[in-house]
Design an enzyme around this catalytic site. Structure first.
Site, short mmCIF file in Angstrom:
data_model
loop_
_atom_site.label_atom_id
_atom_site.label_comp_id
_atom_site.label_asym_id
_atom_site.label_seq_id
_atom_site.Cartn_x
_atom_site.Cartn_y
_atom_site.Cartn_z
N GLY A 93 41.31 136.66 -54.55
CA GLY A 93 39.97 136.11 -54.80
C GLY A 93 39.99 134.79 -55.55
O GLY A 93 38.95 134.33 -56.03
N GLU B 201 50.13 142.29 -52.82
CA GLU B 201 49.00 141.46 -53.22
C GLU B 201 49.24 140.92 -54.63
O GLU B 201 48.94 141.60 -55.62
CB GLU B 201 47.71 142.27 -53.21
CG GLU B 201 47.37 142.86 -51.86
CD GLU B 201 45.87 143.11 -51.71
OE1 GLU B 201 45.28 142.53 -50.79
OE2 GLU B 201 45.30 143.85 -52.52
N HIS C 83 45.04 149.58 -55.23
CA HIS C 83 44.60 148.18 -55.27
C HIS C 83 44.57 147.70 -56.73
O HIS C 83 44.23 148.46 -57.63
CB HIS C 83 43.22 148.04 -54.63
CG HIS C 83 42.87 146.61 -54.38
ND1 HIS C 83 42.40 145.80 -55.38
CD2 HIS C 83 42.97 145.84 -53.27
CE1 HIS C 83 42.23 144.57 -54.88
NE2 HIS C 83 42.56 144.57 -53.60
N SER D 213 43.83 135.79 -50.96
CA SER D 213 43.30 134.50 -50.46
C SER D 213 43.88 134.12 -49.10
O SER D 213 44.05 132.94 -48.81
CB SER D 213 43.53 133.39 -51.49
OG SER D 213 42.86 133.70 -52.69
N ASN E 270 39.54 144.45 -46.34
CA ASN E 270 39.10 145.24 -47.49
C ASN E 270 37.76 144.66 -47.91
O ASN E 270 37.72 143.60 -48.53
CB ASN E 270 40.13 145.15 -48.62
CG ASN E 270 39.67 145.88 -49.87
OD1 ASN E 270 38.65 146.57 -49.86
ND2 ASN E 270 40.43 145.74 -50.94
N LYS F 159 35.79 145.71 -50.08
CA LYS F 159 35.51 145.95 -51.50
C LYS F 159 34.06 146.42 -51.66
O LYS F 159 33.56 147.13 -50.79
CB LYS F 159 35.83 144.69 -52.32
CG LYS F 159 37.25 144.18 -52.04
CD LYS F 159 37.72 143.10 -52.96
CE LYS F 159 39.13 142.68 -52.58
NZ LYS F 159 39.69 141.70 -53.48
N GLU G 243 42.53 145.97 -58.31
CA GLU G 243 41.23 146.13 -58.99
C GLU G 243 41.06 147.54 -59.50
O GLU G 243 40.47 147.77 -60.57
CB GLU G 243 40.10 145.72 -58.03
CG GLU G 243 40.09 144.20 -57.84
CD GLU G 243 39.63 143.73 -56.47
OE1 GLU G 243 38.99 144.50 -55.73
OE2 GLU G 243 39.93 142.57 -56.14
P1 13P Z 1 40.92 138.08 -51.12
O1 13P Z 1 41.36 137.94 -49.67
O2 13P Z 1 39.44 137.95 -51.29
O3 13P Z 1 41.73 137.22 -52.03
O4 13P Z 1 41.24 139.60 -51.52
C1 13P Z 1 42.48 140.12 -51.23
C2 13P Z 1 42.45 141.57 -51.51
O5 13P Z 1 42.36 141.99 -52.65
C3 13P Z 1 42.50 142.50 -50.38
O6 13P Z 1 42.70 143.80 -50.79
#
Ligand code: 13P
Length: 256
Positions: free
Chosen positions: A176, A170, A98, A216, A9, A11, A100
């Site tokens: 992150g 997740e 997601h 992560s 992803n 982002k 976010e």
């Molecule tokens: P990270 O791997 O940067 O923690 O992000 C995970 C994520 O949100 C994937 O959709």
């Protein structure tokens, strides 16, 4: 069908040129280096990269995914991108729900039900994200929260439709942050998710559903996480932005 999947992803990262280059590198790794056999790879790019990346990929094990789509089919919705448009680029997947998007853009389960319907109508497969925030885990509410996200966002689907769903667990506190769930925490939740799916759709459907871990996940911890029986793969944020790191995670998935 239950598959070994490693999905990136991206982002809101990578300019158009940078994204095209990253996809080219991933394609080259998969093509020329050993070790990715049996893994389905998905590149979740920004909308504007989709068509070019989908066109350039030559490896059949790599598919392309959007990170969102509109609730409506078409029409006067300035700035929105429909599932039909996503599918017309050659993308095969869309990431929905997601954390976010849930937290920054107010995506409720009601909104997600509409997006899921649009994506399925456009013949896209869906990576549907669920996961609890830290207070919910600390309050021992994480199972209830995830069950509700699944129930409210997906369980209106018929079993044939549910076959097009990949789940990504997740935990929001792991996204992150560099703080990953332990392999046992991931396994516990993945097994729970599978049991909730089995309750609704039966064991056969649950056994065929791919459940990815995200948060992560990186080249160092992927082996341990992927060694767990209910972890079918990963949804990778930061570590998907460098082809070499992403390929290490793909190799980890192939090994287990
Ligand atoms: P990270 O791997 O940067 O923690 O992000 C995970 C994520 O949100 C994937 O959709």
């Amino acid at each position: 069908m239950r598959k070994k999947i490693v999905a990136g992803n991206w982002k809101m990262n990578k300019t158009f040129a940078e994204g095209v280059e990253l996809a080219r590198e991933v394609n080259e790794y998969v093509r020329y280096k050993e070790g990715s056999e049996g893994v389905s790879i998905i590149l979740g790019t920004p909308f504007i990269h989709l068509a070019k990346v989908a066109h350039n990929i030559t490896e059949p094990s790599i598919a392309v995914s959007a990170q969102n789509c509109a609730t409506e089919k078409a029409g006067a919705y300035t700035g929105e991108i429909s599932a039909d448009m996503v599918a017309s680029t050659g993308a095969k997947y869309v990431i929905l729900g997601h954390s976010e998007r849930r937290s920054y853009y107010g995506e409720t389960s009601e909104i997600l039900v509409k997006k899921v319907a649009q994506a399925l109508d456009s013949k896209l497969d869906i990576i549907f994200c669920v996961g609890e925030v830290l207070e919910e885990r600390e309050g021992n509410k994480h199972f209830d929260v995830v069950k509700k996200q699944l129930t409210d966002g997906l369980f209106n689907l018929a079993a044939e439709q549910f076959a097009h769903i990949v789940i990504a667990y997740e935990p929001v506190w792991a996204i992150g942050t560099g703080k990953t769930a332990t392999p046992d925490q991931a396994q516990e939740m993945h097994a729970f998710i599978r049991s909730v799916i089995a309750e609704k759709y039966g064991q056969a459907v649950a056994d065929e559903t791919s459940i990815l871990y995200g948060g992560s996940c990186n080249a160092k911890n992927a082996d341990e996480i992927f060694s767990k029986p209910d972890v079918d793969g990963g949804l990778i944020g930061g570590a998907s932005l460098k082809a070499a790191d992403f390929f290490e995670i793909i190799k980890s998935r192939a090994r287990h």
